[in-house]
Design an enzyme around this catalytic site. Structure first.
Site, PDB file in Angstrom:
ATOM      1  N   CYS A 134       0.833  -1.199   0.000  1.00  0.00           N
ATOM      2  CA  CYS A 134       0.000   0.000   0.000  1.00  0.00           C
ATOM      3  C   CYS A 134       0.871   1.254   0.000  1.00  0.00           C
ATOM      4  CB  CYS A 134      -0.911  -0.013   1.225  1.00  0.00           C
ATOM      5  SG  CYS A 134      -1.846   1.503   1.407  1.00  0.00           S
ATOM      6  N   CYS A 137      -0.397   4.064   2.359  1.00  0.00           N
ATOM      7  CA  CYS A 137      -0.174   3.821   3.795  1.00  0.00           C
ATOM      8  C   CYS A 137       1.308   3.982   4.165  1.00  0.00           C
ATOM      9  CB  CYS A 137      -0.591   2.402   4.191  1.00  0.00           C
ATOM     10  SG  CYS A 137      -2.042   1.788   3.383  1.00  0.00           S
ATOM     11  N   ASP A 138       2.190   3.461   3.333  1.00  0.00           N
ATOM     12  CA  ASP A 138       3.595   3.330   3.748  1.00  0.00           C
ATOM     13  C   ASP A 138       4.574   4.247   3.037  1.00  0.00           C
ATOM     14  OD1 ASP A 138       2.746   1.355   5.483  1.00  0.00           O
ATOM     15  OD2 ASP A 138       3.013  -0.237   4.006  1.00  0.00           O
TER      16      ASP A 138
END
Ligand code: NDP
Length: 311
Positions: A134, A137-138
């Site tokens: 992701c 997200c990261d």
């Protein structure tokens, strides 16, 4: 088991939320069952650039909030539960979940899909220690780092452009000699100085001590294997349907649910919508459209059934 719902929607992504809006608005007693949280894959999508009505693009997270608000305005009910099994008894469906059983006259399966794994040594071991699925997200964890993005589809190319905002270098590693992604997305990464492409290459192993430090890459054209130092690996190689609990007779060879154009499956009263469907264009707009159509079809089925039940 107490109340019988007219309609239970399994899954709360764009297809499920659209179904909920249409079904509640039409007056059906409706419940969404969702394993984790509402929003589906939208919530981990950085920008949705092609959803009509948002000419400047909209973040997937924001679009999901808008849809949830909209569904709430029509009285959306939702519960967290993982569906294990569906059975049909007489005119009703019984849904068995991790928590309890639910009954409904009709069901829409809108469970979407999950990311595909590379299945190479080190992938599991370094998941969340340099291996990610992701970008949204990261990505910020990889500021000024060197990263690989694996894949050649729209997701890989689009997210590489997003990751290039943070990372020092982004190399897109693809097993073929050209991308599958659409030209507009490739044009975008072509313009970014810190993005480059590694074609004809597959990941053999992800290595490191406590976190990712290097990757063994094989060039499939020359069979040459080399080790590349790297800080992160984003695996963006497509999706698999969430259909573990679905009767195999309803699925195609890739485990997606087969429906007709009315979103009907082979079982009367059981409908499917969104990315979980076979042979569909996997876009938020299509999932939402499927959801509306499935709710309409389910409504007709429920009306007919109630006519029979209460005659
Ligand atoms: P896709 O299935 O389109 O692409 C997956 C990519 O990963 C392919 O290039 C494939 O290679 C590669 N791949 C698959 N398995 C492996 C493996 N084991 N090892 C190495 N590489 C592998 O998935 P996407 O997630 O990119 O897209 C899914 C859907 O979402 C598509 O319909 C896409 O159009 C849509 N989408 C649209 C966006 C938009 O902005 N409009 C943004 C993101 C997604 P190969 O090419 O060799 O098969």
């Amino acid at each position: 088991m107490s109340e019988i719902y007219d309609l239970i929607i399994i899954g709360g992504g764009p297809a499920g939320l659209a179904s909920s809006i249409y079904a509640n608005r039409a007056g059906y007693k409706t419940l969404i069952l969702e394993k984790i949280g509402l929003g589906g894959q939208m919530i981990i999508t950085d920008v949705i650039d092609n959803y009509p009505g948002f000419s400047q693009g909209i973040s997937g997270y924001e679009l999901h909030l808008n849809m949830v608000d909209h569904a709430k305005r029509y009285g959306m009910q939702n519960e967290s539960a993982e569906v294990k099994n569906i059975t049909k008894t007489d005119k009703k469906f019984v849904i068995t979940t991790s928590e309890k059983e639910y009954e409904a006259l009709a069901i829409i399966i809108a469970t979407g899909a999950k990311h595909r794994n590379l299945d190479v040594p080190g992938e599991k071991e370094f998941s969340a220690k340099g291996v990610s699925y992701c970008a949204t997200c990261d990505g910020p964890f990889f500021r000024d780092r060197d990263i690989f993005v694996i894949g050649g589809g729209d997701t890989a190319v689009m997210e590489a452009a997003f990751l290039a905002k943070f990372a020092k270098t982004v190399r897109i590693v693809h097993r073929k000699d050209r991308f599958r992604a659409v030209k507009a997305l490739i044009d975008q990464t072509d313009r970014l100085k810190n993005v480059s492409y590694v074609f004809n290459s597959v990941v053999m192993e992800i290595k490191g001590k406590d976190k990712v430090e290097s990757v063994l890459l094989k060039n499939v054209a020359t069979n040459q294997i080399k080790e590349e130092k790297i800080d992160g690996v984003f695996v963006l190689i497509g999706i698999l349907p969430n259909t573990d609990f679905v009767d195999k007779v309803l699925l195609d060879a890739n485990n997606y649910i087969i429906t007709d154009q009315h979103m009907k499956t082979k079982i009367e009263g059981l409908f499917a919508a969104g990315d979980v469907r076979s042979d569909t264009f996997r876009q938020v707009i299509c999932a939402a459209g499927d959801g509306a159509r499935a709710a309409e079809s389910a409504g007709k089925y429920i009306d007919e059934l109630k006519g029979i039940l209460y005659k």
